[in-house]
Design a protein around this motif. Structure first.
Motif, short mmCIF file in Angstrom:
data_model
loop_
_atom_site.label_atom_id
_atom_site.label_comp_id
_atom_site.label_asym_id
_atom_site.label_seq_id
_atom_site.Cartn_x
_atom_site.Cartn_y
_atom_site.Cartn_z
N ASP A 1 23.37 3.61 -0.93
CA ASP A 1 23.79 2.81 0.08
C ASP A 1 23.41 3.26 1.99
OD1 ASP A 1 24.13 1.09 -0.81
OD2 ASP A 1 26.38 1.25 -0.93
N ILE A 2 24.16 4.83 1.79
CA ILE A 2 23.92 5.25 3.36
C ILE A 2 22.15 5.84 3.70
CG2 ILE A 2 24.17 7.74 2.27
CD1 ILE A 2 26.25 8.71 4.85
N SER A 3 22.05 6.73 2.56
CA SER A 3 20.42 6.73 2.33
C SER A 3 19.68 5.70 2.89
CB SER A 3 19.76 7.23 1.19
OG SER A 3 20.24 8.47 1.00
N TRP A 4 20.23 4.13 2.18
CA TRP A 4 18.88 2.83 2.79
C TRP A 4 19.25 2.36 3.79
CZ3 TRP A 4 14.83 1.86 -0.03
CH2 TRP A 4 13.64 0.06 0.73
N LYS A 5 20.27 3.07 4.88
CA LYS A 5 20.82 2.60 5.89
C LYS A 5 20.26 3.38 6.87
CE LYS A 5 24.87 1.61 9.18
NZ LYS A 5 25.59 1.71 8.99
N ARG A 6 20.32 4.64 6.39
CA ARG A 6 19.07 5.37 8.00
C ARG A 6 17.56 5.22 7.52
NH1 ARG A 6 22.66 10.82 5.93
NH2 ARG A 6 24.83 9.99 7.14
N TYR A 7 17.29 4.20 7.03
CA TYR A 7 15.89 4.68 6.11
C TYR A 7 15.12 3.78 7.27
CZ TYR A 7 11.80 3.22 4.23
OH TYR A 7 10.22 2.23 3.25
N TRP A 8 15.94 2.36 7.15
CA TRP A 8 16.04 1.05 7.38
C TRP A 8 16.40 1.15 9.26
CZ3 TRP A 8 14.77 -3.38 4.66
CH2 TRP A 8 14.20 -4.39 5.95
N THR A 9 17.45 1.44 9.50
CA THR A 9 17.22 1.91 11.16
C THR A 9 16.37 2.37 11.76
OG1 THR A 9 19.63 2.19 10.42
CG2 THR A 9 18.89 2.99 12.43
N ALA A 10 15.29 3.58 10.46
CA ALA A 10 14.39 4.27 11.52
C ALA A 10 12.89 3.56 10.91
CB ALA A 10 14.36 5.48 10.21
N ARG A 11 12.76 2.50 10.13
CA ARG A 11 11.83 2.06 9.82
C ARG A 11 11.45 0.65 10.35
NH1 ARG A 11 7.88 5.40 6.23
NH2 ARG A 11 7.57 7.33 6.92
N PHE A 12 12.38 -0.07 9.79
CA PHE A 12 12.26 -1.65 10.14
C PHE A 12 12.05 -1.92 12.07
CE2 PHE A 12 13.40 -5.96 10.70
CZ PHE A 12 12.15 -6.44 9.84
N ARG A 13 11.63 -1.11 12.69
CA ARG A 13 11.72 -1.48 14.21
C ARG A 13 9.89 -1.66 14.39
NH1 ARG A 13 14.54 4.28 15.73
NH2 ARG A 13 14.74 3.09 17.90
N GLY A 14 9.90 -1.82 15.76
CA GLY A 14 8.21 -1.50 16.43
C GLY A 14 7.34 -3.10 16.04
N ALA A 15 6.36 -3.32 16.41
CA ALA A 15 5.69 -4.38 16.58
C ALA A 15 5.39 -4.30 15.19
CB ALA A 15 3.91 -4.53 17.53
N SER A 16 5.06 -3.59 14.57
CA SER A 16 5.05 -4.18 12.71
C SER A 16 5.43 -2.70 12.48
CB SER A 16 3.23 -4.26 12.81
OG SER A 16 2.60 -4.23 11.49
N PRO A 17 6.95 -3.17 11.70
CA PRO A 17 7.29 -2.87 10.74
C PRO A 17 7.31 -2.47 9.80
CG PRO A 17 8.92 -4.58 11.58
CD PRO A 17 7.63 -4.54 11.82
N ILE A 18 7.59 -0.42 9.66
CA ILE A 18 6.95 0.05 8.34
C ILE A 18 8.53 -0.11 7.12
CG2 ILE A 18 4.92 1.11 9.37
CD1 ILE A 18 6.75 3.72 9.33
#
Length: 521
Positions: A66-83
């Motif tokens: 849970d905690i790793s995925w939350k940090r992953y999602w915060t870092a990568r689901f953003r910007g013009a084309s989320p990765i």
């Protein structure tokens, strides 16, 4: 141009302009007695698969607690084309439908939702977060959704992962990296493609004459046996450092969808390609065959080498033609759904042909280098990297299946390498150069189904929440395992002695563990 005016010197100038791609080798008809090279009675091969450009392994092997995925999602689901990839268990969403996780309508450019969630794996050895309290739950992990074959190989115990590997001169902490003091060793030019490709293949960032694979091959060609010298080390990727040895020659294999053959000087076979004179090729042929009377010893030696290269390459190609292997199955492009070519599978088919033909070639230890490019995903990462990883998955599954069917399943070990990992956060629709990353090792001798090394804490520092990642400086993971340790572990399985490993990997004593344990003894 006449025979009189075409001197050996002019011929050599013409050849110098063309270059030579083939090695200086012996005719294969004389190699039948060479099958016990360097006293080895068993056969082993190592195959280095280089992901050129810096693979974003943060999307290859992911922690999903849970905690790793939350940090992953915060870092990568953003910007013009989320990765960001989709969490485990997310069903594939049809194009035109709305994804339940992202609330986005899936389009032809929204492929993570279309593919569904990452593929969960359960390592045999539990991994715990740094500072986890006694009784805490183990971390959970997954592979990229377009690597279903490697997912199956992990579950079957044929695939292992090695976490947070990178070029290191000695163990290094975040504090040492950020505020180096006297004696702290930080590798130079960490974010340079060419330098880090050299570092991964040779241990040096400047030009190095010898590669790690070639030097391991040297151990088994020390007798100078011609078969060992010329047929121990191979590359399908042109001039690269890894397969170059002091004794062994890096034999270049040309690749096509029909299989492999030797790269050779083909001047004698190309009528009119280099000179329109009707007598040029005939005169050149005479020159190469040594009929020139000017007594130029250098020219004679060069001419002999060229003729030998052509003759041997023809014999090598004929041997591979007599070494049938199954062609790769059709590759389906996950972005279009159309059948497409897979150049990496073609390279591995040529490797498979060479391995099956090793009895005729002679050596019982062989080193191979193959590569696939375009991992420098500063933009358009979702589409670009996902297609590449799908090709890797398809090609590795083909190769491992073919080697197993031919009786080489436990004799061949394939492992990935790359310039570096990529930044943990997105730059908008891609990632930039970083450092430590995760890699895969495949084969019947691999202690698969497990993650080796120390999987890092993920997520970037956040002053607002007080989070300070001990394993990441800025946007880059600081490796906890060195490339030296990684390749020395493979070298030990290959049969390289501790003495030779210490010579090939002189930095090994700086690290606590010289054998990472992912290979069977």
């Amino acid at each position: 141009m006449t025979r009189e005016t075409l001197s050996r010197r002019n011929a050599l100038k013409a050849l110098a302009a063309l270059g030579t791609a083939g090695p200086l080798v012996l005719n294969l008809s004389s190699l039948g007695a060479a099958a016990a090279t360097a006293g080895q009675t068993d056969y082993k091969a190592i195959v280095c698969l280089f992901l050129v450009g810096g693979n974003d392994s943060n999307n290859l092997l992911l922690p999903t607690d849970d905690i790793s995925w939350k940090r992953y999602w915060t870092a990568r689901f953003r910007g013009a084309s989320p990765i960001a990839l989709m969490p485990p268990g997310t069903p594939a969403t049809a194009i035109g439908s709305t994804n339940a996780v992202t609330s986005r309508k899936v389009t032809a450019t929204n492929f993570p939702e279309y593919w569904g969630g990452v593929l969960p794996i359960v390592p045999k050895t539990p991994q715990f977060a740094a500072g986890a309290a006694p009784g805490a739950a183990a971390r959970t992990f997954a592979l990229h959704p377009l690597m279903p074959n490697m997912h199956k190989a992990f579950s079957a115990g044929r695939l292992a992962a090695l976490a947070n590997v990178g070029s290191l001169l000695a163990p290094l902490t975040k504090a040492q990296y950020q505020k180096p003091t006297t004696g702290v060793q930080i590798p130079p030019r960490l974010y340079s493609h060419s330098d880090q490709q050299q570092a991964w293949q040779t241990g040096q960032v400047d030009y190095a004459a010898l590669g790690w694979g070639g030097q391991m091959g040297d151990v088994f060609a020390a007798s100078g046996n011609a078969a060992a010298v010329n047929f121990t080390s191979f590359t399908t990727a042109g001039l690269t450092g890894f397969p170059v040895g002091g004794t062994v020659k890096a034999y270049r294999i040309s690749v096509g969808s029909a299989g492999g053959g030797a790269v050779t000087i083909d001047l004698l076979q190309r009528t009119g390609s280099y000179n329109n004179s009707p007598t040029f090729l005939a005169a050149m042929r005479e020159t190469l065959l040594g009929n020139d009377a000017d007594g130029n010893a250098l020219g004679q030696t060069y001419a002999d080498a060229v003729v030998t290269s052509n003759t041997t390459a023809s014999a090598f190609s004929a041997t591979l033609a007599g070494s049938p292997v199954t062609a790769p199955t059709a590759f389906v492009n996950p972005l279009t759904g159309n059948t497409a070519g897979n150049p990496l599978a073609d390279q591995l088919r040529a490797v498979a042909q060479t391995i099956v033909a090793h009895g005729a070639l002679g050596p019982n230890r062989q080193v191979f280098f193959v590569q696939i490019g375009s991992f420098d995903t500063h933009d358009g990462q979702n589409d670009r990297q996902s297609l590449l990883l799908a090709q890797v998955d398809h090609a590795l599954n083909y190769f491992d299946t073919e080697m197993t069917a031919r009786g080489y399943g436990a004799a061949v070990t394939t492992f990935t390498a790359s310039d570096f990992n990529r930044t943990y956060t997105t730059n908008g629709d891609g990632t930039d150069h970083a450092w430590g990353g995760h890699h895969l090792i495949l084969g019947g001798a691999v202690k698969g189904g497990d993650i080796y090394g120390t999987f890092p804490t993920v997520g970037v520092d956040d002053a607002a929440s007080g989070f300070n990642n001990p394993d990441m400086a800025g946007n880059a993971l600081i490796p906890t395992t060195s490339v030296d340790q990684y390749l020395a572990t493979i070298g030990r399985w290959f049969g390289v002695s501790s003495t030779d490993l210490a010579r090939i990997f002189p930095r090994l004593p700086a690290f606590k563990t010289a054998d990472l344990g992912f290979m069977s003894t």
